[in-house]
Design a protein around this motif. Structure first.
Motif, PDB file in Angstrom:
ATOM      1  N   LEU A 584       0.807  -1.217   0.000  1.00  0.00           N
ATOM      2  CA  LEU A 584       0.000   0.000   0.000  1.00  0.00           C
ATOM      3  C   LEU A 584       0.841   1.268   0.000  1.00  0.00           C
ATOM      4  O   LEU A 584       0.357   2.334  -0.374  1.00  0.00           O
ATOM      5  CB  LEU A 584      -0.930   0.012   1.224  1.00  0.00           C
ATOM      6  CG  LEU A 584      -1.898  -1.171   1.322  1.00  0.00           C
ATOM      7  CD1 LEU A 584      -2.714  -1.056   2.595  1.00  0.00           C
ATOM      8  CD2 LEU A 584      -2.795  -1.242   0.104  1.00  0.00           C
ATOM      9  N   ALA A 585       2.087   1.172   0.442  1.00  0.00           N
ATOM     10  CA  ALA A 585       2.938   2.353   0.550  1.00  0.00           C
ATOM     11  C   ALA A 585       3.926   2.386  -0.609  1.00  0.00           C
ATOM     12  O   ALA A 585       4.433   1.343  -1.031  1.00  0.00           O
ATOM     13  CB  ALA A 585       3.690   2.349   1.878  1.00  0.00           C
ATOM     14  N   PRO A 586       4.222   3.565  -1.133  1.00  0.00           N
ATOM     15  CA  PRO A 586       5.081   3.628  -2.314  1.00  0.00           C
ATOM     16  C   PRO A 586       6.564   3.449  -1.981  1.00  0.00           C
ATOM     17  O   PRO A 586       7.120   4.178  -1.162  1.00  0.00           O
ATOM     18  CB  PRO A 586       4.814   5.032  -2.856  1.00  0.00           C
ATOM     19  CG  PRO A 586       4.441   5.831  -1.651  1.00  0.00           C
ATOM     20  CD  PRO A 586       3.717   4.881  -0.738  1.00  0.00           C
ATOM     21  N   PHE A 587       7.187   2.456  -2.598  1.00  0.00           N
ATOM     22  CA  PHE A 587       8.639   2.378  -2.600  1.00  0.00           C
ATOM     23  C   PHE A 587       9.148   3.587  -3.384  1.00  0.00           C
ATOM     24  O   PHE A 587       8.595   3.955  -4.426  1.00  0.00           O
ATOM     25  CB  PHE A 587       9.079   1.073  -3.276  1.00  0.00           C
ATOM     26  CG  PHE A 587      10.483   1.097  -3.776  1.00  0.00           C
ATOM     27  CD1 PHE A 587      11.536   0.746  -2.947  1.00  0.00           C
ATOM     28  CD2 PHE A 587      10.755   1.489  -5.074  1.00  0.00           C
ATOM     29  CE1 PHE A 587      12.837   0.786  -3.410  1.00  0.00           C
ATOM     30  CE2 PHE A 587      12.050   1.525  -5.545  1.00  0.00           C
ATOM     31  CZ  PHE A 587      13.097   1.167  -4.708  1.00  0.00           C
ATOM     32  N   THR A 588      10.206   4.236  -2.888  1.00  0.00           N
ATOM     33  CA  THR A 588      10.733   5.425  -3.553  1.00  0.00           C
ATOM     34  C   THR A 588      12.234   5.288  -3.741  1.00  0.00           C
ATOM     35  O   THR A 588      12.947   4.884  -2.812  1.00  0.00           O
ATOM     36  CB  THR A 588      10.440   6.704  -2.741  1.00  0.00           C
ATOM     37  OG1 THR A 588       9.028   6.819  -2.545  1.00  0.00           O
ATOM     38  CG2 THR A 588      10.936   7.934  -3.476  1.00  0.00           C
ATOM     39  N   ALA A 589      12.700   5.620  -4.936  1.00  0.00           N
ATOM     40  CA  ALA A 589      14.134   5.685  -5.215  1.00  0.00           C
ATOM     41  C   ALA A 589      14.411   6.959  -6.010  1.00  0.00           C
ATOM     42  O   ALA A 589      13.695   7.260  -6.969  1.00  0.00           O
ATOM     43  CB  ALA A 589      14.590   4.458  -5.993  1.00  0.00           C
ATOM     44  N   GLU A 590      15.412   7.717  -5.582  1.00  0.00           N
ATOM     45  CA  GLU A 590      15.818   8.931  -6.288  1.00  0.00           C
ATOM     46  C   GLU A 590      17.298   8.805  -6.618  1.00  0.00           C
ATOM     47  O   GLU A 590      18.117   8.513  -5.748  1.00  0.00           O
ATOM     48  CB  GLU A 590      15.563  10.171  -5.424  1.00  0.00           C
ATOM     49  CG  GLU A 590      14.099  10.364  -5.058  1.00  0.00           C
ATOM     50  CD  GLU A 590      13.853  11.644  -4.284  1.00  0.00           C
ATOM     51  OE1 GLU A 590      14.666  12.582  -4.431  1.00  0.00           O
ATOM     52  OE2 GLU A 590      12.869  11.712  -3.531  1.00  0.00           O
ATOM     53  N   ILE A 609       6.707   3.723  -6.594  1.00  0.00           N
ATOM     54  CA  ILE A 609       5.956   2.569  -7.061  1.00  0.00           C
ATOM     55  C   ILE A 609       5.432   1.787  -5.866  1.00  0.00           C
ATOM     56  O   ILE A 609       6.193   1.435  -4.962  1.00  0.00           O
ATOM     57  CB  ILE A 609       6.842   1.632  -7.915  1.00  0.00           C
ATOM     58  CG1 ILE A 609       7.578   2.417  -9.014  1.00  0.00           C
ATOM     59  CG2 ILE A 609       6.018   0.512  -8.533  1.00  0.00           C
ATOM     60  CD1 ILE A 609       8.653   1.626  -9.698  1.00  0.00           C
ATOM     61  N   SER A 610       4.140   1.511  -5.844  1.00  0.00           N
ATOM     62  CA  SER A 610       3.584   0.606  -4.845  1.00  0.00           C
ATOM     63  C   SER A 610       3.769  -0.824  -5.348  1.00  0.00           C
ATOM     64  O   SER A 610       3.471  -1.125  -6.497  1.00  0.00           O
ATOM     65  CB  SER A 610       2.103   0.907  -4.607  1.00  0.00           C
ATOM     66  OG  SER A 610       1.943   2.195  -4.045  1.00  0.00           O
ATOM     67  N   ILE A 635      11.964   2.387   1.691  1.00  0.00           N
ATOM     68  CA  ILE A 635      11.337   1.086   1.498  1.00  0.00           C
ATOM     69  C   ILE A 635      10.420   0.807   2.684  1.00  0.00           C
ATOM     70  O   ILE A 635      10.863   0.814   3.841  1.00  0.00           O
ATOM     71  CB  ILE A 635      12.406  -0.021   1.392  1.00  0.00           C
ATOM     72  CG1 ILE A 635      13.407   0.312   0.271  1.00  0.00           C
ATOM     73  CG2 ILE A 635      11.756  -1.383   1.157  1.00  0.00           C
ATOM     74  CD1 ILE A 635      14.702  -0.453   0.371  1.00  0.00           C
ATOM     75  N   TYR A 636       9.150   0.564   2.423  1.00  0.00           N
ATOM     76  CA  TYR A 636       8.194   0.203   3.460  1.00  0.00           C
ATOM     77  C   TYR A 636       7.968  -1.305   3.404  1.00  0.00           C
ATOM     78  O   TYR A 636       7.712  -1.862   2.334  1.00  0.00           O
ATOM     79  CB  TYR A 636       6.864   0.941   3.262  1.00  0.00           C
ATOM     80  CG  TYR A 636       6.971   2.438   3.406  1.00  0.00           C
ATOM     81  CD1 TYR A 636       6.922   3.038   4.659  1.00  0.00           C
ATOM     82  CD2 TYR A 636       7.139   3.252   2.293  1.00  0.00           C
ATOM     83  CE1 TYR A 636       7.028   4.414   4.803  1.00  0.00           C
ATOM     84  CE2 TYR A 636       7.253   4.631   2.423  1.00  0.00           C
ATOM     85  CZ  TYR A 636       7.187   5.199   3.679  1.00  0.00           C
ATOM     86  OH  TYR A 636       7.302   6.559   3.820  1.00  0.00           O
TER      87      TYR A 636
END
Length: 684
Positions: A584-590, A609-610, A635-636
């Motif tokens: 449900l939570a968005p993985f984020t990479a920058e 991206i979820s 990362i969740y």
């Protein structure tokens, strides 16, 4: 152009009494509820960030809808007052009306898209919002009267401007206009009831154990820590030493007295403790609540539950409407002081007699020192009382000020000293020269000094009231962050309140959804971790309760050599047995690079991206030379069995890369192995 007037005006005066006219070659319409075709609404400029929608909207595509533009800025109390009105309109006209928030920021910090995204979640906004930080939309509508926060512009279903009006406008006035407009255009078949596509920010965000905590109160006598878990509409009581959650008061939005389980709040903020009773500024309910800690019961003791507008009043506390009380603090005897943000004043309540009265400020928003009746305040939001002086954080004037109760005089201690609500910044020094940015909190230490939550600068500052000099103690400023450590490492994100107890500062780090602890002797910042976090879950929803985010972990991987041409960053995440990614939570990479050997397309530099498919592959172009690839990963993940208990892993990764014509492979491989945190007392 017409102007919307307040509901006290008759409807004929509100919209005029003009004959029916034809528009754009169409059927004749009742012009009381139709815009003038000579004033088509300007199209929205391109290149702006939009929130809550998958793509920018256009005026042309919104034909058939009544469109209400809300020009606002998120720290403005008058703008905040209009949120429930807009929500009420959206509920009444769910398919006919489109509200669009045009966020034209006053403060620099308010202009950042990520901060606006936080506010959209915090305020529960479910309509499209534009980041208009450069005032592009504002200036497009300025010729029609947009020049203040908030200002509203109504566009009819044919795309013509109907009315522009600034200020707080009652629901009833909007309802008559929008209802008349819907009926008028419905009569000619021109209302489009097809819902617009939304992509709500709240659905892309994880739940947290705390949600935008606004204020905190530490009591050494009872060994308790009181937390205003504002956006969860509850008060949390924790042990001051172990941080074990002892009790939860409330947890649903509303205005209900009764037991801890029955009580309901609406965005509670400041608290004060006296003789076993906790007094709470229940901000959006416009009331003061009293919590009897022995009987475990909540009672409303001031306010009617309706927003008040009167500035010079006194009388029975339960008969006089309040306006967004933001903080409370006890003075001498039975006097409870109230930061009445909504009327730009300080009030007082005699809790023994049950009476309230306005005390400091004319009610005119401004920065003007002087006698209590003449002084001008600007949204006071934090209070601290000591030795006959009531110190207050005057947020919209970005200053720290003081009211001498005996002399009935107001004076400024930090920030500008002249009547200009746009003099703000981040500058240490003496009063007049120093600058703050929308400070919300102030408290006092044992040595007579004051500590300030300089909210939009994401800093904690030390103020000497004797010399009127302020300096930064903790926080790196800028756009904020989340990191523990010493004064040169620690980061906060819009801290809203703080309290001092026994050599420590307890900070409500609002946008980080955390309580931070500053040990003044050790000169370090740490983050409160609750040993029994399962008690903070709401309705069994998946909730992030712990992680490594505050530690700001950074890792450096060994150098990798790759060949030239089209390549990929290949990211693998390794979770221990019994854990899974939070879907449900968005993985984020920058991703960023420091040289010219690696080129990442603009569209590929950020991934949100979820439930991403792993390994994650990011295209990159490789040219001969060397470079440093840096990734910021969020990362969740959750326990596979107890799915409602989730964690956050936040890490920065550096990878030195050499691109050689002799190398065969073109994949830059990154692996992140996650170790779940150990909670005090075994935790789960």
């Amino acid at each position: 152009m017409r102007q919307l007037w307040f509901i006290g005006m008759v409807i004929a005066a509100l919209v005029g009494a003009l004959p029916a006219v034809a528009q754009d070659g169409g059927e004749a319409l009742d012009s009381r509820f139709a815009g003038d075709p000579r004033y088509p609404a300007p199209e929205f400029p391109t290149g702006l960030d939009w929130l809550n929608v998958p793509a920018p909207l256009t005026v042309e595509a919104l034909r058939g809808k009544v469109v209400l533009l809300d020009f606002w800025t998120y720290g403005c109390i008058n703008c905040i007052h209009m949120i429930p009105v807009l929500q009420q309109l959206e509920a009444r006209y769910p398919d006919e009306l489109v509200v669009i928030g045009v966020h034209s920021a006053k403060f620099e910090n308010e202009g950042q898209t990520d901060n606006i995204r936080q506010i959209v979640r915090r305020y529960g906004l479910e309509h499209p919002v534009i980041n208009d930080s450069a005032f592009v939309v504002w200036n497009t509508f300025r010729p029609y009267g947009v020049n203040a926060w908030p200002t509203f512009a109504v566009i009819d279903p044919r795309g013509n401007l109907f009315a522009v009006q600034a200020g707080e406008i009652p629901f009833e006035a909007f309802d008559r206009v929008i209802g008349g407009m819907v009926s008028t255009f419905d009569s000619v078949g021109e209302i489009n009831r097809q819902p617009i596509e939304l992509k709500l920010e709240r659905e892309a965000a994880p739940n947290n154990a705390l949600a935008f905590p606004g204020k905190v109160l530490a009591d050494t006598a009872s060994g308790r820590l009181f937390i205003a878990d504002s956006s969860h509409h509850r008060i949390i009581i924790a042990d001051l030493t172990s941080y074990e959650v002892l009790d939860i008061i409330g947890g649903s939005r509303g205005l209900t007295d009764g037991s801890y389980a029955e009580a309901a709040f609406d965005t509670p903020q400041g608290m004060a403790l006296r003789d076993g009773t906790l007094y709470v500024a229940d901000t959006y309910n416009h009331v003061i609540r009293a919590v009897n800690l022995a009987e475990r019961a909540v009672t409303t003791i001031a306010g009617t539950g309706e927003q008040g507008y009167e500035r010079n009043v006194s009388g029975p506390a339960l008969q006089i409407p309040l306006s967004s009380p933001w903080d409370v603090a006890f003075g001498e005897g039975d006097i409870l002081y109230i930061a009445m943000a909504g009327t730009h004043q300080l009030w007082q309540m005699n809790v023994a007699e049950g009476a309230v009265s306005s005390l400091v400020g004319s009610g005119i928003e401004g920065l003007l020192d002087g006698g209590f009746g003449d002084a001008q305040l600007a949204q006071p939001s934090g209070l601290f009382y000591r030795d006959g002086i009531l110190y207050f954080a005057d947020s919209e004037s970005s200053s720290i000020r003081a009211a001498d109760i005996g002399k009935r005089q107001v004076f400024t201690l930090a920030g500008p000293v002249f009547n200009n609500l746009f003099e703000y910044g981040d500058k240490d020094g003496r009063v007049g020269d120093s600058r703050l940015q929308h400070a919300l909190g102030v408290t006092g230490g044992a040595d007579g000094k004051l500590y300030v939550a300089d909210t939009y600068n994401s800093k904690i500052k030390l103020l000497d009231p004797a010399s009127a000099e302020i300096r930064t103690r903790f926080g790196l400023g800028g756009l904020g962050g989340f990191r523990d450590g010493g004064p040169d490492e620690a980061q906060f994100d819009e801290p809203g309140g703080l309290d001092y107890a026994d050599g420590k500062l307890y900070v409500a780090d609002t946008n980080n959804h955390a309580i931070r602890v500053i040990d003044l002797a050790a000169n370090t910042v740490s983050t409160v971790v609750f040993p029994n976090p399962e008690t903070l879950l709401i309705g069994g929803r998946a909730t992030v309760i712990a992680g490594n985010a505050a530690q700001g972990e950074q890792i450096s991987l060994p150098e990798q050599t790759v060949g030239r041409g089209a390549g990929e960053i290949v990211l693998t995440i390794v979770l221990p047995e019994g854990y899974k990614l939070n879907p449900l939570a968005p993985f984020t990479a920058e991703w960023t690079v420091s040289g010219e050997a690696l080129t990442i397309d603009e569209a590929d530099r950020v991934q949100r991206i979820s439930a991403p498919e792993l390994p994650l592959r990011i295209p990159v172009v490789l040219a001969e030379g060397s470079d440093l690839l840096h990734g910021e990963l969020t990362i969740y993940y959750c326990q596979a069995v107890k799915e409602e208990l989730c964690f956050i892993d936040q890490v920065g990764v550096d990878v030195p890369v050499v691109v050689s014509p002799d190398a065969a492979g073109t994949e830059i491989r990154i692996e992140r192995s996650i170790t779940p945190p150990e909670l005090p007392g075994g935790g789960l």
